[in-house]
Write an enzyme that holds these catalytic residues in place. Sequence first.
Site, PDB file in Angstrom:
ATOM      1  N   HIS A 364      40.390  44.592  35.576  1.00 27.94           N
ATOM      2  CA  HIS A 364      40.646  43.712  34.451  1.00 27.94           C
ATOM      3  C   HIS A 364      41.286  44.536  33.203  1.00 27.94           C
ATOM      4  CE1 HIS A 364      37.925  40.882  36.223  1.00 27.94           C
ATOM      5  NE2 HIS A 364      38.368  40.112  35.589  1.00 27.94           N
ATOM      6  N   ARG A 471      38.859  34.420  28.434  1.00 24.27           N
ATOM      7  CA  ARG A 471      37.856  35.173  29.058  1.00 24.27           C
ATOM      8  C   ARG A 471      36.773  35.564  27.897  1.00 24.27           C
ATOM      9  NH1 ARG A 471      42.467  37.233  32.302  1.00 24.27           N
ATOM     10  NH2 ARG A 471      42.096  37.008  34.409  1.00 24.27           N
ATOM     11  N   ARG A 507      36.135  29.932  29.582  1.00 25.33           N
ATOM     12  CA  ARG A 507      35.287  30.127  30.807  1.00 25.33           C
ATOM     13  C   ARG A 507      33.905  30.555  30.281  1.00 25.33           C
ATOM     14  NH1 ARG A 507      37.602  34.131  35.194  1.00 25.33           N
ATOM     15  NH2 ARG A 507      37.186  35.741  33.527  1.00 25.33           N
ATOM     16  N   GLU A 605      37.441  30.323  43.338  1.00 33.36           N
ATOM     17  CA  GLU A 605      37.899  31.862  43.463  1.00 33.36           C
ATOM     18  C   GLU A 605      37.256  32.389  44.655  1.00 33.36           C
ATOM     19  OE1 GLU A 605      37.525  33.826  39.707  1.00 33.36           O
ATOM     20  OE2 GLU A 605      35.730  32.841  39.156  1.00 33.36           O
ATOM     21  N   ASP A 629      40.561  36.767  42.355  1.00 31.49           N
ATOM     22  CA  ASP A 629      39.315  36.829  43.151  1.00 31.49           C
ATOM     23  C   ASP A 629      39.500  36.298  44.685  1.00 31.49           C
ATOM     24  OD1 ASP A 629      37.325  38.450  41.961  1.00 31.49           O
ATOM     25  OD2 ASP A 629      37.217  36.922  40.092  1.00 31.49           O
ATOM     26  N   CYS A 676      45.024  30.153  37.375  1.00 27.09           N
ATOM     27  CA  CYS A 676      45.013  31.001  36.253  1.00 27.09           C
ATOM     28  C   CYS A 676      44.860  32.510  36.750  1.00 27.09           C
ATOM     29  CB  CYS A 676      43.554  30.658  35.257  1.00 27.09           C
ATOM     30  SG  CYS A 676      42.372  30.813  36.142  1.00 27.09           S
TER      31      CYS A 676
HETATM   32  C1  PEP Z   1      40.613  35.272  38.949  1.00 28.50           C
HETATM   33  O1  PEP Z   1      39.927  35.853  39.601  1.00 28.50           O
HETATM   34  O2  PEP Z   1      41.845  35.071  39.444  1.00 28.50           O
HETATM   35  C2  PEP Z   1      40.571  35.077  37.658  1.00 28.50           C
HETATM   36  C3  PEP Z   1      41.421  34.465  36.850  1.00 28.50           C
HETATM   37  O3  PEP Z   1      39.370  35.623  36.927  1.00 28.50           O
HETATM   38  P1  PEP Z   1      39.101  37.200  36.699  1.00 28.50           P
HETATM   39  O4  PEP Z   1      40.508  37.748  36.873  1.00 28.50           O
HETATM   40  O5  PEP Z   1      38.879  37.203  35.239  1.00 28.50           O
HETATM   41  O6  PEP Z   1      38.201  37.461  37.512  1.00 28.50           O
HETATM   42 MG    MG Z   2      37.782  35.748  38.753  1.00 27.07          MG
END
Ligand code: PEP
Ligand code: MG
Length: 766
Positions: A364, A471, A507, A605, A629, A676
């Site tokens: 992240h 997020r 989200r 995901e 994910d 996304c």
């Molecule tokens: C993902 O998993 O692609 C996503 C957009 O969520 P994050 O990266 O915040 O887990």
């Molecule tokens: Mg994710």
Amino acid sequence: MLGILRNLVQEVNSARDLQEALEIIVSRVQNAMETEVCSVYLLDPSSNRYILMATEGLYREAVGKVSLGHSEGLIGLVGSREEPINLEDATSHPRYRYFPETGEERFRSFLGVPIIHHRRVLGVLVVQQRESSRCFDEGEEAFLVTVSAQLAGVIAHSEATGAISGLSLTGEEARDVSFSGVAGAPGVAIGQGVVVYPAADLDVVPEKQTEDIDQELQLFAGAVTAVREDIERVARRLASQLRPEEQALFEVYLRMLGDNALPAEVNNRIREGLWAQGALKQVVQQYVRHFEMMDDLYLRERAVDIRDLGRRLLSHLQEGDQQEQDYPDRTVLVSEELTPAMLGEVPREQLVGLVSVRGSGNSHVAILARAMGVPTVMGLVDIPVNQLDGKELIVDGFEGQIYATPSTDLRAFYQEICDEEDELVRGLEVLRDKPCETTDGHRVSLLVNTGLMTDVVRSLSHGAEGIGLYRTEVPFMIKDRFPSEQEQREYYREQLEAFAPNPVTMRTLDVGGDKALTYFPIQEENPFLGWRGIRVTLDHPEIFLVQVRAMLKASEGLNNLQIMLPMVSNISEVEESLHLIYRVYHEVREEGYDIHMPKVGVMVEVPAAVYQVRELADRVDFLSVGSNDLTQYLLAVDRNNPRVAQLYHSYHPAVLQALVRIAHDAHAVGKPVSICGELAGDPGGAVLLMAMGYDALSMNAASLPKVKSVLRSLSREWAAQLLEDVLLLDSPHVIKSCVDLSLRSAGFGRYLRPGRTSASVLLEQS
Ligand code: PEP
Ligand code: MG
């Protein structure tokens, strides 16, 4: 053997430099194996030759002088075969090379094992024996292989330390020393390294010199007094509850803090010029090593007490050392593990690059870096971080490489790339208000992923048509408690207002996995398969309800809110969430707020969701694919683990097939589907996703202009043909090359990462 190994590794770990580490290795191995010779040869990357670096048993004068070509002699053979070679009579082997300066002719039996770290041969560890009758047995071979495997990481680390200080293996000056990690955020930065480290962690304290010895002595004396008082207070408080032998433990602590014990040693090092924290680190580590090497279990465990004491002293020192950090104008922030909070500490205009030992391209913090447009390299596992403080660094976020002590040529080369990037970004500004439409009239919405308010500002200036993923955990992560409903409402209102009337997809809290809240720790063996996302918030409806209430109230008068649920793996999770959202909606309306029911969507995901797209889509208004994910779960590759980063591939055929299926099934039941994950912001990925029929692509603001420019310049038909072609391929690398090649030949080369670092070409040429 295990005991010998443990001691050896500890001793090597505490060596001051590579040379000392190698000398310890040869001497301890020679002893443990009761052999006449033990030597270590390292492969010098600059000359591509094996250099005799340390020996017990051969002539010492040969060290540093004897060297063999990459595939020369038995040493070269061990290195190129990448496996042990065990010979009863080495001299009769056709590859035997004799060096009179080593005195080697006296020795006949030979056992050499390669030292390999992350697939790279670093060198060869050799034992030799005079009698021809002695052949090293299987047990000895296994022991040497184990020693070499255990020490490879330490050797790589010490080698890197030397290299950063500008020294090659042979002690000559080394410039343009490069280290490979994983690309985190694209772009190039040239700046000065500033190492930041988490509080009260001795292991990561840098060993800086001080200009003000008296002040450091005073700081340390203050910390000792404070810790003594803490311990005495605790001892008094517990006096009635502990037996005398337990009470004695506090005595041990206080004795260690006595004037002639640990403080005296720390003071000595401060007087030699080290700052107090670094001096404390050195002394504590020395004590810890000493205790850990003891055979007596009781004494060995005392290492824990010393470490604890060190941590307490450090914590007081850090409290007393509150001077504001002065960041250079062009700061490259370096850390063992970068956190979002660390990024926030450097003024944005001074932050040019980021380097993290842990984490990978899909961590992240890397996503945040991409959103902020800061070139980043992650997963530099062998780098001795502390050595980078104050050094001039080049961060190549395209290739995942950093360079220390760059030469003028290399600096100029990278400066040119920086200038070209700036020019490209400026050139794309004209596209801001143009729609994202292909040459044959196919329209795709380009949305942004946000977390911080700064993202919103950037997104607007880049022409985003809404937020595809906000997020919400980001504002939760920068606080030291759960934000209140009112605080959340304010954060959410900012995002909704900035984009109204365009949609803003929020989200619900997605913590767990690698996203931790300091005030809500989750300790699990397998966090990515554990309590994450919707699983946490459904178990804590009080968190979920407050969040949804804050979102709904924030949307009053704007009505552009959409709510999205993360980590869904079961239909029941969607049903339960919908139930709670409806409940809050009615309650908020009853309170008198004039709000509309927001659209609700589900993130796809996890693989289970891929196979239930229709059932999920039937229950909600839209779907959005979290490809970050989804890739990690489909390929069973931890998105944060640099060791397996080369296996994490969003162009993997299995991932592409899943993406095709999701778009198809969502549309079959008449629901829109967006994406996304980071793949949407990759120009090649965006072309494939558009061809698959994704209605919207949501990405970090920095990628948006490039993606728009590519999609506006080609037809959907062209993209559909490319997709058809790549779906026939079976290797992620071939697919990637095929997409890159097609984009290059269509004239989009400048939007792709520069070809495999042209810097390496430059270096080879020089
Ligand atoms: C993902 O998993 O692609 C996503 C957009 O969520 P994050 O990266 O915040 O887990
Ligand atoms: Mg994710």
